[in-house]
Design a protein around this motif. Structure first.
Motif, PDB file in Angstrom:
ATOM      1  N   ILE A 151      20.977   8.070  60.911  1.00 50.98           N
ATOM      2  CA  ILE A 151      21.127   9.077  59.766  1.00 50.98           C
ATOM      3  C   ILE A 151      20.098  10.316  59.921  1.00 50.98           C
ATOM      4  O   ILE A 151      18.661   9.796  60.018  1.00 50.98           O
ATOM      5  CB  ILE A 151      20.582   8.471  58.402  1.00 50.98           C
ATOM      6  CG1 ILE A 151      21.501   7.265  58.252  1.00 50.98           C
ATOM      7  CG2 ILE A 151      20.678   9.541  57.266  1.00 50.98           C
ATOM      8  CD1 ILE A 151      21.392   6.571  56.945  1.00 50.98           C
ATOM      9  N   ARG A 152      20.425  11.523  59.952  1.00 49.06           N
ATOM     10  CA  ARG A 152      19.441  12.555  60.240  1.00 49.06           C
ATOM     11  C   ARG A 152      19.156  13.048  59.215  1.00 49.06           C
ATOM     12  O   ARG A 152      19.766  12.962  58.047  1.00 49.06           O
ATOM     13  CB  ARG A 152      20.177  13.512  61.225  1.00 49.06           C
ATOM     14  CG  ARG A 152      20.550  13.023  62.662  1.00 49.06           C
ATOM     15  CD  ARG A 152      21.182  13.990  63.486  1.00 49.06           C
ATOM     16  NE  ARG A 152      21.454  13.887  64.739  1.00 49.06           N
ATOM     17  CZ  ARG A 152      21.526  12.604  65.615  1.00 49.06           C
ATOM     18  NH1 ARG A 152      20.951  11.633  65.112  1.00 49.06           N
ATOM     19  NH2 ARG A 152      21.843  12.836  66.770  1.00 49.06           N
ATOM     20  N   TRP A 153      18.136  14.129  58.858  1.00 45.19           N
ATOM     21  CA  TRP A 153      17.665  14.806  57.965  1.00 45.19           C
ATOM     22  C   TRP A 153      18.864  15.617  57.264  1.00 45.19           C
ATOM     23  O   TRP A 153      18.958  15.901  56.089  1.00 45.19           O
ATOM     24  CB  TRP A 153      16.421  15.606  58.012  1.00 45.19           C
ATOM     25  CG  TRP A 153      15.175  14.698  58.246  1.00 45.19           C
ATOM     26  CD1 TRP A 153      14.361  14.359  59.476  1.00 45.19           C
ATOM     27  CD2 TRP A 153      14.632  14.034  56.923  1.00 45.19           C
ATOM     28  NE1 TRP A 153      13.575  13.509  58.792  1.00 45.19           N
ATOM     29  CE2 TRP A 153      13.497  13.248  57.423  1.00 45.19           C
ATOM     30  CE3 TRP A 153      14.833  14.075  55.694  1.00 45.19           C
ATOM     31  CZ2 TRP A 153      12.820  12.535  56.793  1.00 45.19           C
ATOM     32  CZ3 TRP A 153      14.030  13.395  54.967  1.00 45.19           C
ATOM     33  CH2 TRP A 153      12.740  12.453  55.518  1.00 45.19           C
ATOM     34  N   ILE A 167      18.262  10.450  47.267  1.00 40.78           N
ATOM     35  CA  ILE A 167      19.415  11.190  47.601  1.00 40.78           C
ATOM     36  C   ILE A 167      20.060  10.144  48.420  1.00 40.78           C
ATOM     37  O   ILE A 167      21.447   9.939  48.381  1.00 40.78           O
ATOM     38  CB  ILE A 167      19.223  12.679  48.172  1.00 40.78           C
ATOM     39  CG1 ILE A 167      18.913  13.552  47.107  1.00 40.78           C
ATOM     40  CG2 ILE A 167      20.425  13.082  48.814  1.00 40.78           C
ATOM     41  CD1 ILE A 167      18.445  14.889  47.622  1.00 40.78           C
ATOM     42  N   HIS A 168      19.322   9.778  49.546  1.00 42.67           N
ATOM     43  CA  HIS A 168      20.031   8.746  50.475  1.00 42.67           C
ATOM     44  C   HIS A 168      20.434   7.540  49.897  1.00 42.67           C
ATOM     45  O   HIS A 168      21.557   7.146  50.160  1.00 42.67           O
ATOM     46  CB  HIS A 168      18.826   8.433  51.512  1.00 42.67           C
ATOM     47  CG  HIS A 168      19.619   7.551  52.563  1.00 42.67           C
ATOM     48  ND1 HIS A 168      20.501   7.797  53.265  1.00 42.67           N
ATOM     49  CD2 HIS A 168      19.050   6.178  52.804  1.00 42.67           C
ATOM     50  CE1 HIS A 168      20.661   6.757  54.290  1.00 42.67           C
ATOM     51  NE2 HIS A 168      19.791   5.593  53.742  1.00 42.67           N
ATOM     52  N   LEU A 169      19.748   6.935  48.976  1.00 42.85           N
ATOM     53  CA  LEU A 169      20.206   5.655  48.394  1.00 42.85           C
ATOM     54  C   LEU A 169      21.414   6.019  47.262  1.00 42.85           C
ATOM     55  O   LEU A 169      22.389   5.161  47.228  1.00 42.85           O
ATOM     56  CB  LEU A 169      18.914   5.180  47.521  1.00 42.85           C
ATOM     57  CG  LEU A 169      17.923   4.582  48.204  1.00 42.85           C
ATOM     58  CD1 LEU A 169      16.708   4.084  47.402  1.00 42.85           C
ATOM     59  CD2 LEU A 169      18.460   3.405  49.049  1.00 42.85           C
ATOM     60  N   PRO A 220      27.004  13.163  54.950  1.00 41.13           N
ATOM     61  CA  PRO A 220      27.612  12.588  56.227  1.00 41.13           C
ATOM     62  C   PRO A 220      28.889  13.216  56.590  1.00 41.13           C
ATOM     63  O   PRO A 220      29.578  13.782  55.446  1.00 41.13           O
ATOM     64  CB  PRO A 220      28.004  11.247  56.179  1.00 41.13           C
ATOM     65  CG  PRO A 220      28.223  10.957  54.775  1.00 41.13           C
ATOM     66  CD  PRO A 220      27.336  11.608  54.036  1.00 41.13           C
ATOM     67  N   LYS A 221      29.196  13.767  57.623  1.00 43.97           N
ATOM     68  CA  LYS A 221      30.394  14.218  58.211  1.00 43.97           C
ATOM     69  C   LYS A 221      31.562  13.287  57.892  1.00 43.97           C
ATOM     70  O   LYS A 221      31.314  11.962  58.304  1.00 43.97           O
ATOM     71  CB  LYS A 221      30.205  14.802  59.757  1.00 43.97           C
ATOM     72  CG  LYS A 221      29.236  15.752  60.173  1.00 43.97           C
ATOM     73  CD  LYS A 221      29.472  16.088  61.464  1.00 43.97           C
ATOM     74  CE  LYS A 221      28.276  17.187  61.723  1.00 43.97           C
ATOM     75  NZ  LYS A 221      28.330  17.536  63.356  1.00 43.97           N
ATOM     76  N   ARG A 222      32.616  13.953  57.597  1.00 42.16           N
ATOM     77  CA  ARG A 222      33.810  13.132  57.425  1.00 42.16           C
ATOM     78  C   ARG A 222      34.850  13.383  58.392  1.00 42.16           C
ATOM     79  O   ARG A 222      35.036  14.623  58.821  1.00 42.16           O
ATOM     80  CB  ARG A 222      34.488  13.405  55.942  1.00 42.16           C
ATOM     81  CG  ARG A 222      33.516  12.989  54.900  1.00 42.16           C
ATOM     82  CD  ARG A 222      34.015  11.856  54.072  1.00 42.16           C
ATOM     83  NE  ARG A 222      32.940  11.322  53.223  1.00 42.16           N
ATOM     84  CZ  ARG A 222      32.878  10.523  52.496  1.00 42.16           C
ATOM     85  NH1 ARG A 222      33.642   9.537  52.725  1.00 42.16           N
ATOM     86  NH2 ARG A 222      31.945  10.359  51.416  1.00 42.16           N
ATOM     87  N   SER A 223      35.390  12.351  59.034  1.00 41.48           N
ATOM     88  CA  SER A 223      36.395  12.611  59.849  1.00 41.48           C
ATOM     89  C   SER A 223      37.888  13.249  59.204  1.00 41.48           C
ATOM     90  O   SER A 223      38.172  13.026  57.913  1.00 41.48           O
ATOM     91  CB  SER A 223      36.760  11.307  60.856  1.00 41.48           C
ATOM     92  OG  SER A 223      37.309  10.407  59.716  1.00 41.48           O
TER      93      SER A 223
END
Length: 125
Positions: free
Chosen positions: A89-91, A25-27, A98-101
């Motif tokens: 990068i957290r779990w 998922i991360h990749l 990731p959070k988007r601005s």
């Protein structure tokens, strides 16, 4: 009951599959981010080339049009810590993304340059 789960022969397989799924998922997320960055850079190059072409041909570009193109071509500001870009990068981000601005940010130097350009163009009108 909990000891039965810990002594289960399937526990290592479950942990390995969870780890492989998490890494996958991360990749995929990283691959998508790289593709978005590449598209953003290609768009910026295209916009800047069109502006430079119009300026070389002595076409008159309105301030509103230049402002709109500048907003389109503006790069997102990197998040810096002590001069180095630090990426943690957290779990939670691995599973939820990731959070988007809310919007792209302009650095102070870009803002100062943009104000100088506006001041130079306003007397011409």
């Amino acid at each position: 009951m909990f000891s039965k789960i810990l002594n289960s022969p399937y526990l290592p397989h479950a942990i390995y599959s969870l780890a492989i799924t998490s890494i996958s998922i991360h990749l995929v997320s990283q691959k998508r981010n790289i593709a978005e960055d590449k598209a953003r850079v290609t768009a910026r190059i295209s916009i800047l080339e069109s502006v430079s072409k119009e300026l070389r041909e002595d076409k008159d570009i309105s301030l509103d049009e230049l402002d709109r193109l500048h907003r389109l071509a503006r790069p997102p500001a990197p998040k810096e810590n002590g001069g180095r870009i630090k990426e943690v990068i957290r779990w939670k981000e691995v599973f939820l993304g990731p959070k988007r601005s809310a919007g792209p940010e302009m650095s102070d130097l870009d803002r100062q340059d943009w104000e100088k350009i506006k001041e130079e163009l306003e007397p011409q009108k």
